[in-house]
Design a protein around this motif. Structure first.
Motif, PDB file in Angstrom:
ATOM      1  N   LYS A 171       0.786  -1.232   0.000  1.00  0.00           N
ATOM      2  CA  LYS A 171       0.000   0.000   0.000  1.00  0.00           C
ATOM      3  C   LYS A 171       0.815   1.277   0.000  1.00  0.00           C
ATOM      4  CE  LYS A 171      -4.153  -1.860   2.250  1.00  0.00           C
ATOM      5  NZ  LYS A 171      -5.145  -1.643   3.329  1.00  0.00           N
ATOM      6  N   MET A 172       2.027   1.257   0.544  1.00  0.00           N
ATOM      7  CA  MET A 172       2.759   2.500   0.752  1.00  0.00           C
ATOM      8  C   MET A 172       4.010   2.612  -0.102  1.00  0.00           C
ATOM      9  SD  MET A 172       2.176   2.438   4.842  1.00  0.00           S
ATOM     10  CE  MET A 172       0.484   2.435   5.460  1.00  0.00           C
ATOM     11  N   ASN A 173       4.830   1.576  -0.110  1.00  0.00           N
ATOM     12  CA  ASN A 173       6.075   1.663  -0.857  1.00  0.00           C
ATOM     13  C   ASN A 173       5.879   1.855  -2.365  1.00  0.00           C
ATOM     14  OD1 ASN A 173       9.054   1.496  -0.241  1.00  0.00           O
ATOM     15  ND2 ASN A 173       8.912   0.021  -1.915  1.00  0.00           N
ATOM     16  N   PRO A 174       4.824   1.297  -3.001  1.00  0.00           N
ATOM     17  CA  PRO A 174       4.641   1.611  -4.418  1.00  0.00           C
ATOM     18  C   PRO A 174       4.433   3.102  -4.686  1.00  0.00           C
ATOM     19  CG  PRO A 174       3.367  -0.319  -3.827  1.00  0.00           C
ATOM     20  CD  PRO A 174       3.889   0.258  -2.551  1.00  0.00           C
ATOM     21  N   ILE A 175       3.822   3.805  -3.735  1.00  0.00           N
ATOM     22  CA  ILE A 175       3.588   5.240  -3.911  1.00  0.00           C
ATOM     23  C   ILE A 175       4.848   6.041  -3.613  1.00  0.00           C
ATOM     24  CG2 ILE A 175       2.264   7.212  -3.030  1.00  0.00           C
ATOM     25  CD1 ILE A 175      -0.055   5.326  -2.550  1.00  0.00           C
ATOM     26  N   PHE A 176       5.629   5.602  -2.632  1.00  0.00           N
ATOM     27  CA  PHE A 176       6.864   6.294  -2.244  1.00  0.00           C
ATOM     28  C   PHE A 176       7.952   5.241  -2.065  1.00  0.00           C
ATOM     29  CE2 PHE A 176       9.669   8.492   0.824  1.00  0.00           C
ATOM     30  CZ  PHE A 176       9.859   9.684   0.141  1.00  0.00           C
ATOM     31  N   PRO A 177       8.603   4.796  -3.156  1.00  0.00           N
ATOM     32  CA  PRO A 177       9.512   3.633  -3.105  1.00  0.00           C
ATOM     33  C   PRO A 177      10.909   3.978  -2.607  1.00  0.00           C
ATOM     34  CG  PRO A 177       9.332   4.421  -5.353  1.00  0.00           C
ATOM     35  CD  PRO A 177       8.416   5.290  -4.529  1.00  0.00           C
ATOM     36  N   ILE A 178      11.008   4.399  -1.365  1.00  0.00           N
ATOM     37  CA  ILE A 178      12.305   4.739  -0.814  1.00  0.00           C
ATOM     38  C   ILE A 178      13.102   3.494  -0.472  1.00  0.00           C
ATOM     39  CG2 ILE A 178      11.488   4.832   1.564  1.00  0.00           C
ATOM     40  CD1 ILE A 178      14.065   7.197  -0.117  1.00  0.00           C
ATOM     41  N   PHE A 179      12.432   2.364  -0.241  1.00  0.00           N
ATOM     42  CA  PHE A 179      13.096   1.085   0.015  1.00  0.00           C
ATOM     43  C   PHE A 179      12.814   0.122  -1.130  1.00  0.00           C
ATOM     44  CE2 PHE A 179      12.242   2.260   4.615  1.00  0.00           C
ATOM     45  CZ  PHE A 179      13.518   2.753   4.820  1.00  0.00           C
ATOM     46  N   GLU A 180      13.701  -0.845  -1.276  1.00  0.00           N
ATOM     47  CA  GLU A 180      13.477  -1.943  -2.203  1.00  0.00           C
ATOM     48  C   GLU A 180      13.181  -3.186  -1.378  1.00  0.00           C
ATOM     49  OE1 GLU A 180      16.884  -2.197  -4.654  1.00  0.00           O
ATOM     50  OE2 GLU A 180      16.702  -0.160  -5.413  1.00  0.00           O
ATOM     51  N   ASP A 181      12.260  -4.004  -1.839  1.00  0.00           N
ATOM     52  CA  ASP A 181      11.795  -5.143  -1.054  1.00  0.00           C
ATOM     53  C   ASP A 181      12.927  -6.046  -0.580  1.00  0.00           C
ATOM     54  OD1 ASP A 181      10.279  -6.999   0.211  1.00  0.00           O
ATOM     55  OD2 ASP A 181       8.852  -7.295  -1.399  1.00  0.00           O
ATOM     56  N   PRO A 182      13.919  -6.401  -1.396  1.00  0.00           N
ATOM     57  CA  PRO A 182      14.982  -7.268  -0.895  1.00  0.00           C
ATOM     58  C   PRO A 182      15.770  -6.680   0.250  1.00  0.00           C
ATOM     59  CG  PRO A 182      14.998  -7.176  -3.296  1.00  0.00           C
ATOM     60  CD  PRO A 182      14.047  -6.118  -2.831  1.00  0.00           C
ATOM     61  N   ALA A 183      15.659  -5.370   0.461  1.00  0.00           N
ATOM     62  CA  ALA A 183      16.448  -4.727   1.505  1.00  0.00           C
ATOM     63  C   ALA A 183      16.080  -5.196   2.889  1.00  0.00           C
ATOM     64  CB  ALA A 183      16.276  -3.207   1.418  1.00  0.00           C
ATOM     65  N   VAL A 184      14.895  -5.741   3.056  1.00  0.00           N
ATOM     66  CA  VAL A 184      14.468  -6.143   4.388  1.00  0.00           C
ATOM     67  C   VAL A 184      14.243  -7.643   4.475  1.00  0.00           C
ATOM     68  CG1 VAL A 184      13.430  -3.944   5.020  1.00  0.00           C
ATOM     69  CG2 VAL A 184      12.112  -5.592   3.722  1.00  0.00           C
ATOM     70  N   SER A 185      14.787  -8.396   3.546  1.00  0.00           N
ATOM     71  CA  SER A 185      14.581  -9.833   3.565  1.00  0.00           C
ATOM     72  C   SER A 185      15.827 -10.605   3.970  1.00  0.00           C
ATOM     73  CB  SER A 185      14.127 -10.319   2.174  1.00  0.00           C
ATOM     74  OG  SER A 185      15.096  -9.976   1.205  1.00  0.00           O
TER      75      SER A 185
END
Length: 646
Positions: free
Chosen positions: A197-211
């Motif tokens: 809901k949030m990161n697509p609108i403001f993509p300051i992080f990339e998903d792999p960064a927290v995995s």
């Protein structure tokens, strides 16, 4: 014949065979090489090929040099996202001469600096920036430091005393701040909410960064910020914990714990990579919420930090097409650029990024983003035009109406047709917020209560659409970012002006109904957003004063008996005998809900209810605060108004 034998940092002489050779390019040019430092007793990490000493023995490093090499060669924890070194690669020679080359960007010398001319002429490792034809300066690879015994006692900016203080703080961070995070099972839900809901609108992080690497400081901080952002969603209510078996926390307590932990860790200097400092500062600036007036400037302060680190890294300068991290650099720049504009609107701050200082083509950057973010940036571009109307020294003396594109056309231009309805609705709220601001003629704020004829329809329609989306169409389904309460607050201000200044009883009553509804919407979000809490405090007091005034005026004008209206309340829900003021308030509320308040205004059409407020009520402060929503310069006073009104 005199021979000069080079010595090492301790003063001991070096054999001729152990002296470092010049690099290949300097040898060809027959120039003195400054790109490789002196060799330390056969240290294999120094520049040049290893040479053997006389006989079959190799010279061994001293204990001090061995410990230094061990400390330098400690492997850094790799993260899926790039670091400073990957954005600005440094030469191997520079890496050998400077231990911290990986965490410090190469210096940039602008063409206004006379040093740039000499650097470009004498250094083989410099490169001109490519952000514009001809460039604006050069990037210079760090020059390895040389031993200087004369200045060895002069403390640097990063002095040992400062590092000692930071070392003492680290134990507190590991024991109190970094452990404050959601357990794995709860974090899985919060992470899904954030990245859906949030990161697509403001993509300051990339998903792999927290995995990966979940126990590293940077990844812990990212988890904390992700949890902080996702906590505003209604689905997250059952997952607000900071320990596996801990109790369920309220939103305010959960968010305060996470915000304080991240802010303390950043202040302590635990994160040194500037790319991550940009990401974390920008995300925390957007999602953290002040808890009192003293913290009102924290989001703006974090925004300025993100801009500062971005400028230090030179992310505002375009890179060539062959750069391996061009897309990532461009996305981070767009995030900080958008955040800077949002901060200017929300907190009445001057923008820190100006297009005249940017090497990127903004339109090309917007087109290169994913559709949700692209649509947000298109609205940000409109907001930049609107803010231009309110800048000091440029405020027009005549009404100005900015040409606004249709939101549906913007969706098509952004190729965002496949986005979910809740994502589009969240961005539409922001679009209507900017539309409301675009109708305000700055010179008219204090001089007239009437909107301009061409602006009235746009403002009223935009305010009604915001209220309808939040309160009816997408209840509980939006991307609950700070854009949502900001839009509802502007809608509240529109209804307040209609209720406050309209001369027609029907419009005054309509404004009051909209004002009451927007107050209820903000109240449903006051545990998520501080702005909602401050606005609700003012709005509820205004409604209470209005109800008192209406009840008193109805009594004076001989409208239906208040005691009979009060008897309509079920006996079990009220005491047998009620004070006159309580019965008056009950009647006023029931009359308002039924629309019967018109009876009073029909009897006395030119009646000013606000003129019958309690003299002790500071109506002027309310006027200034709610009307100030339309003026960026006074937005920061919300916290002062909240204190004045209790």
């Amino acid at each position: 014949m005199v021979k000069f034998v080079e010595s090492d940092t301790t003063g001991l002489p070096l054999k001729r065979k152990q002296v470092a050779h010049a690099c290949e390019k300097c040898r060809r040019r027959k120039k003195r090489c400054i790109h490789s430092g002196p060799r330390l007793h056969g240290d294999p990490s120094s520049t040049g090929s290893p040479t053997k000493s006389s006989g079959t023995e190799r010279s061994q490093p001293s204990p001090s040099s061995r410990s230094d090499r061990t400390r330098v060669s400690t492997p850094r924890v790799s993260t899926p996202n790039p670091t400073t070194e990957e954005i600005h690669p440094v030469s191997p020679a520079a890496k050998n001469g400077e231990k911290n080359a990986a965490t410090h960007p190469p210096p940039f010398y602008g063409d206004l600096n006379p040093e740039a001319i000499l650097m470009e002429a004498t250094s083989l490792c410099s490169r001109r920036d490519v952000s514009a034809p001809g460039g604006h300066g050069i990037w210079q690879a760090p020059i390895p430091p040389r031993a200087n015994t004369q200045n060895s006692n002069i403390p640097s900016v990063q002095s040992s005393s400062r590092r000692a203080v930071q070392d003492m703080v680290r134990s507190y961070l590991w024991n109190h701040c970094l452990p404050c995070r959601a357990p794995a099972s709860d974090y899985a839900v919060l992470k899904r909410i954030y990245f859906e809901k949030m990161n697509p609108i403001f993509p300051i992080f990339e998903d792999p960064a927290v995995s990966g690497m979940p126990d590293e400081p940077i990844n812990i901080l990212v988890q904390q910020v992700v949890s902080l952002a996702a906590a505003a969603d209604p689905e997250a209510l059952q997952h607000l914990r900071t320990s596996p078996n801990g109790p369920l926390m309220s939103r305010q307590e959960f968010c305060a714990c996470l915000s304080n932990s991240v802010l303390t860790t950043l202040d302590a200097g635990l994160v040194t990579d500037r790319v991550w400092l940009v990401r974390l500062s920008a995300a925390l600036s957007l999602y953290t919420q002040p808890t009192n007036a003293e913290e009102a400037d924290i989001p703006a302060l974090l925004n300025s930090r993100a801009v500062h680190h971005m400028h230090t890294l030179g992310l505002q300068m375009a890179v060539d097409d062959g750069h391996p991290k061009k897309d990532m650099i461009r996305t981070i720049f767009c995030c900080v650029w958008a955040l800077d504009t949002i901060t200017g609107a929300f907190y009445g701050r001057a923008r820190l990024i100006h297009e005249r200082d940017v090497g990127w083509n903004i339109e090309d950057c917007i087109r290169a983003q994913i559709p949700p973010f692209r649509l947000l940036l298109m609205v940000i571009s409109l907001l930049n035009q609107v803010i231009g109307l309110y800048c000091p020294g440029t405020r027009p003396s005549h009404p100005v109406l900015i040409e606004f594109p249709i939101f549906e056309q913007m969706i098509l231009d952004a190729e965002a047709l496949r986005l979910t309805g809740s994502c589009l609705a969240s961005l539409e709220i922001f679009y209507h917020s900017v539309a409301i601001l675009s109708t305000q003629s700055p010179a008219d704020v204090a001089s007239s209560a009437w909107p301009q004829p061409a602006a009235n329809s746009r403002r009223s329609l935009a305010a009604d659409r915001i209220t309808s989306i939040v309160g009816e169409e997408f209840v509980g389904q939006l991307s609950y970012m700070p854009l949502i309460p900001y839009g509802v607050s502007l809608s509240l201000s529109v209804s307040y002006r209609k209720m406050r200044h309209s001369k027609v009883p029907m419009f005054r009553n309509r404004g009051k109904q909209a004002f009451r509804k927007n107050t209820q919407l903000l109240k449903s979000m006051d545990d998520m957003f501080w702005k909602s809490k401050t606005m609700v405090a003012m709005a509820e007091q205004v409604l209470n004063e209005m109800d008192k005034a209406v009840a008193s005026l109805a009594q004076e004008n001989g409208l239906p008996d208040l005691s009979k209206k009060a008897e309509a309340v079920p006996q079990g829900e009220r005491p047998e005998v009620q004070p006159e003021e309580t019965r008056a308030l009950e009647f006023a509320q029931s009359a308002t809900e039924a629309g019967n308040e018109w009876m009073l205004f029909d009897a006395v059409p030119d009646l000013d209810v606000f003129g019958h407020f309690d003299p002790t009520f500071d109506l002027g402060a309310v006027d200034a605060a709610l009307v100030g929503n339309f003026d960026f310069g006074t937005s920061t006073n919300w916290f002062d108004w909240h204190q004045q009104l209790g």
